[in-house]
Design a protein around this motif. Structure first.
Motif, PDB file in Angstrom:
ATOM      1  N   GLU A 160     -14.398 -16.495  74.652  1.00 25.36           N
ATOM      2  CA  GLU A 160     -15.456 -17.398  75.111  1.00 25.36           C
ATOM      3  C   GLU A 160     -15.567 -17.398  76.624  1.00 25.36           C
ATOM      4  N   ASP A 161     -14.412 -17.416  77.318  1.00 26.00           N
ATOM      5  CA  ASP A 161     -14.444 -17.401  78.776  1.00 26.00           C
ATOM      6  C   ASP A 161     -14.976 -16.075  79.301  1.00 26.00           C
ATOM      7  N   ARG A 162     -14.643 -14.959  78.618  1.00 22.74           N
ATOM      8  CA  ARG A 162     -15.181 -13.667  79.045  1.00 22.74           C
ATOM      9  C   ARG A 162     -16.704 -13.647  78.924  1.00 22.74           C
ATOM     10  N   SER A 163     -17.216 -14.268  77.871  1.00 21.40           N
ATOM     11  CA  SER A 163     -18.676 -14.289  77.733  1.00 21.40           C
ATOM     12  C   SER A 163     -19.321 -15.082  78.855  1.00 21.40           C
ATOM     13  N   TRP A 164     -18.658 -16.171  79.290  1.00 21.12           N
ATOM     14  CA  TRP A 164     -19.197 -16.950  80.403  1.00 21.12           C
ATOM     15  C   TRP A 164     -19.126 -16.152  81.702  1.00 21.12           C
ATOM     16  N   VAL A 165     -18.039 -15.402  81.903  1.00 27.47           N
ATOM     17  CA  VAL A 165     -17.934 -14.573  83.106  1.00 27.47           C
ATOM     18  C   VAL A 165     -19.021 -13.498  83.094  1.00 27.47           C
ATOM     19  N   ASN A 166     -19.280 -12.918  81.923  1.00 26.57           N
ATOM     20  CA  ASN A 166     -20.360 -11.941  81.822  1.00 26.57           C
ATOM     21  C   ASN A 166     -21.698 -12.566  82.218  1.00 26.57           C
ATOM     22  N   LEU A 167     -21.901 -13.799  81.773  1.00 26.39           N
ATOM     23  CA  LEU A 167     -23.139 -14.490  82.127  1.00 26.39           C
ATOM     24  C   LEU A 167     -23.230 -14.709  83.633  1.00 26.39           C
ATOM     25  N   VAL A 168     -22.096 -15.037  84.264  1.00 27.54           N
ATOM     26  CA  VAL A 168     -22.089 -15.235  85.712  1.00 27.54           C
ATOM     27  C   VAL A 168     -22.405 -13.927  86.431  1.00 27.54           C
ATOM     28  N   ALA A 169     -21.803 -12.816  85.965  1.00 32.08           N
ATOM     29  CA  ALA A 169     -22.078 -11.521  86.595  1.00 32.08           C
ATOM     30  C   ALA A 169     -23.547 -11.142  86.448  1.00 32.08           C
ATOM     31  N   GLN A 170     -24.110 -11.363  85.274  1.00 27.28           N
ATOM     32  CA  GLN A 170     -25.532 -11.079  85.085  1.00 27.28           C
ATOM     33  C   GLN A 170     -26.392 -11.965  85.979  1.00 27.28           C
ATOM     34  N   ALA A 171     -25.979 -13.230  86.127  1.00 27.54           N
ATOM     35  CA  ALA A 171     -26.726 -14.124  87.017  1.00 27.54           C
ATOM     36  C   ALA A 171     -26.666 -13.627  88.452  1.00 27.54           C
ATOM     37  N   GLY A 172     -25.512 -13.068  88.857  1.00 22.17           N
ATOM     38  CA  GLY A 172     -25.413 -12.520  90.206  1.00 22.17           C
ATOM     39  C   GLY A 172     -26.350 -11.350  90.416  1.00 22.17           C
ATOM     40  N   ILE A 173     -26.450 -10.467  89.423  1.00 26.73           N
ATOM     41  CA  ILE A 173     -27.360  -9.323  89.538  1.00 26.73           C
ATOM     42  C   ILE A 173     -28.811  -9.796  89.537  1.00 26.73           C
ATOM     43  N   THR A 174     -29.141 -10.730  88.653  1.00 31.27           N
ATOM     44  CA  THR A 174     -30.499 -11.264  88.616  1.00 31.27           C
ATOM     45  C   THR A 174     -30.866 -11.929  89.940  1.00 31.27           C
ATOM     46  N   ALA A 175     -29.906 -12.659  90.518  1.00 32.24           N
ATOM     47  CA  ALA A 175     -30.161 -13.305  91.804  1.00 32.24           C
ATOM     48  C   ALA A 175     -30.415 -12.270  92.889  1.00 32.24           C
ATOM     49  N   PHE A 176     -29.666 -11.150  92.843  1.00 37.23           N
ATOM     50  CA  PHE A 176     -29.907 -10.099  93.836  1.00 37.23           C
ATOM     51  C   PHE A 176     -31.293  -9.488  93.659  1.00 37.23           C
ATOM     52  N   VAL A 177     -31.677  -9.229  92.417  1.00 35.13           N
ATOM     53  CA  VAL A 177     -32.992  -8.640  92.156  1.00 35.13           C
ATOM     54  C   VAL A 177     -34.093  -9.567  92.671  1.00 35.13           C
ATOM     55  N   SER A 178     -33.942 -10.880  92.412  1.00 34.06           N
ATOM     56  CA  SER A 178     -34.957 -11.829  92.881  1.00 34.06           C
ATOM     57  C   SER A 178     -35.001 -11.882  94.395  1.00 34.06           C
ATOM     58  N   TRP A 179     -33.818 -11.851  95.013  1.00 32.62           N
ATOM     59  CA  TRP A 179     -33.804 -11.910  96.480  1.00 32.62           C
ATOM     60  C   TRP A 179     -34.370 -10.635  97.085  1.00 32.62           C
ATOM     61  N   TYR A 180     -34.068  -9.470  96.491  1.00 32.48           N
ATOM     62  CA  TYR A 180     -34.539  -8.207  97.054  1.00 32.48           C
ATOM     63  C   TYR A 180     -36.061  -8.117  96.979  1.00 32.48           C
ATOM     64  N   ALA A 181     -36.642  -8.794  95.997  1.00 33.20           N
ATOM     65  CA  ALA A 181     -38.100  -8.796  95.912  1.00 33.20           C
ATOM     66  C   ALA A 181     -38.726  -9.577  97.059  1.00 33.20           C
ATOM     67  N   ASP A 182     -37.964 -10.523  97.626  1.00 33.12           N
ATOM     68  CA  ASP A 182     -38.462 -11.303  98.764  1.00 33.12           C
ATOM     69  C   ASP A 182     -37.288 -11.578  99.702  1.00 33.12           C
ATOM     70  N   PRO A 183     -36.908 -10.616 100.552  1.00 36.76           N
ATOM     71  CA  PRO A 183     -35.729 -10.774 101.412  1.00 36.76           C
ATOM     72  C   PRO A 183     -35.854 -11.885 102.446  1.00 36.76           C
ATOM     73  N   THR A 184     -37.055 -12.437 102.611  1.00 33.10           N
ATOM     74  CA  THR A 184     -37.196 -13.521 103.590  1.00 33.10           C
ATOM     75  C   THR A 184     -36.549 -14.813 103.094  1.00 33.10           C
ATOM     76  N   ARG A 185     -36.339 -14.923 101.799  1.00 35.42           N
ATOM     77  CA  ARG A 185     -35.675 -16.114 101.262  1.00 35.42           C
ATOM     78  C   ARG A 185     -34.165 -16.007 101.458  1.00 35.42           C
ATOM     79  N   ALA A 186     -33.514 -17.159 101.504  1.00 40.02           N
ATOM     80  CA  ALA A 186     -32.056 -17.173 101.604  1.00 40.02           C
ATOM     81  C   ALA A 186     -31.463 -16.719 100.274  1.00 40.02           C
TER      82      ALA A 186
END
Length: 414
Positions: A69-95
């Protein structure tokens, strides 16, 4: 015939636009290239997430040891990190998204169980995965730009993680200090119930071995920084330690299986000026209230003995503690000195009384009792064997004289 000064057509160099000044550098991608890279990164988010999951399992031993269960949550966190990077790269002016936002989808228990080191390892895995796939994701000529964006994003996330954990550690330290002060105050007052035991366990008290209490002045400059330094010193000195600042008094509980008196001696420089009193050793934290009560009474009575050592044991201050109204000290003198002498054979109580009443003179006591001075000396040695205090020592004879006085007063009022 006049000849023309212009060179032949074959020799003429075609006109060119002037070359840019400075060294030759890689051509930056055009705006269209950047948009293409953004599209590729967005479309490759699933590929990056799958690669990150494989890297987590291959590289991080602590991740493999987690429950499913904890591994699945860590996987979700890693995916959230990648998604956050993709969103930021689309608009680098945002923090960039901070660690708190990346962990938002995970339960609070996970954020408490993953350390800062683990969080930074997660960030490093995401960075390595994106860097590894940058050649495939970036538009031709935009590979360097994508790698620089990844590095910038990872730096911001790492700083955010450090800030979050530092703030959490500061808040946890402040909360622990307040909880520790409440626990020490409750132990001093004798409120040792089940709730207190759970609070002590939360502070890391193991409960092994014996316990003693050391008290002294806190010093005029005992601020939060110095108090934290005292806490670190006490934890180095003994297996278990609790520190409380009660007004102008510094109260230290020491526990463990080592030499607690040596630990108390090593803490002397941490106390302010004036006497430092060590309470009796008890069997555990449940009995530590008695040690704290004796040590605090000794601190109040210590000015009555100008020659007291530093530190001084609370039991060495029994006469002065009686004078300040300590009922425990009064009871201890009666039980440890007066009653054993009264119950012994060989006129030990009468001999001690005659010796003390005669100004501690063997010859005068012998004349009062009509015995030889050697008989008085022998009986006084017996007194030392029975009570543990030697009447021939000036300080210990004062302790015995106080014990006789309070014992006779108790007997008269009975």
């Amino acid at each position: 015939m006049a000849t023309s000064s212009r060179p032949p057509a074959a020799a003429r160099t075609p006109r060119r636009s002037p070359a840019p000044a400075g060294p030759t550098v890689a051509v930056a991608p055009a705006p269209g290239d950047q948009s293409e890279t953004q599209r590729r990164v967005r479309d490759g988010a699933g590929l990056l997430a799958a690669a990150a999951m494989r890297r987590l399992d291959d590289d991080l031993e602590w991740y493999r040891a987690l429950p499913a269960e904890d591994r699945s949550w860590v996987n979700l966190v890693a995916q959230a990190g990648i998604t956050a990077f993709v969103s930021w790269y689309a608009d680098p002016t945002r923090a960039p998204h901070g660690v708190g936002e990346i962990f938002a989808a995970a339960p609070p228990e996970l954020t408490r169980s993953i350390s800062l080191q683990h969080t930074l390892q997660l960030v490093r895995v995401v960075v390595d995965v994106v860097e590894t796939h940058s050649d495939r994701l970036a538009a031709p000529g935009a590979e360097r730009e994508l790698r620089e964006a990844v590095l910038r994003y990872s730096r911001e996330v790492a700083f955010s993680a450090a800030e979050v954990y530092a703030r959490a550690a500061e808040m946890r330290g402040a909360w622990d200090a307040r909880l520790e002060a409440l626990v020490v105050d409750a132990l001093v007052r004798g409120d040792a119930d089940d709730a207190l035991r759970s609070r002590v366990a939360a502070l890391g008290w193991s409960g092994r071995g014996s316990t003693l209490v050391v008290v002294g002045t806190a010093g005029a400059h005992m601020d939060e920084v110095r108090a934290a330094d005292v806490r670190r010193a006490t934890r180095r000195a003994a297996d278990d330690a609790l520190v409380g600042i009660l007004g102008d008094r510094l109260v230290v509980f020491l526990g463990g299986e080592g030499d607690l008196r040596a630990a108390a001696l090593s803490l002397l420089p941490r106390f302010g000026p004036g006497p430092v009193v060590v309470g009796p050793t008890t069997s555990g934290l449940a009995e530590a209230t008695r040690s704290a009560r004796a040590a605090l009474a000794g601190l109040a009575a210590a000015p009555g003995w100008a020659q007291a050592p530093r530190p001084v044991h609370a039991d060495d201050l029994l006469p002065e503690r009686v004078l300040v109204g300590d009922a425990d000290a009064r009871r201890a003198l009666v039980e440890r000195a007066y009653l054993p002498l009264a119950a012994s054979q060989g006129s030990l109580l009468d001999t001690l009384s005659a010796y003390l009443g005669a100004g501690r003179s063997l010859e005068a006591a012998a004349r009062t009792l009509y015995v030889h001075p050697n008989t008085v000396r022998y009986r006084l040695r017996r007194v030392a064997d029975v009570t543990g205090w030697d009447p021939l020592d000036a300080r210990e004879s004062y302790v015995l004289q106080t014990a006789l006085a309070v014992g006779r007063l108790d007997a008269a009022s009975a």
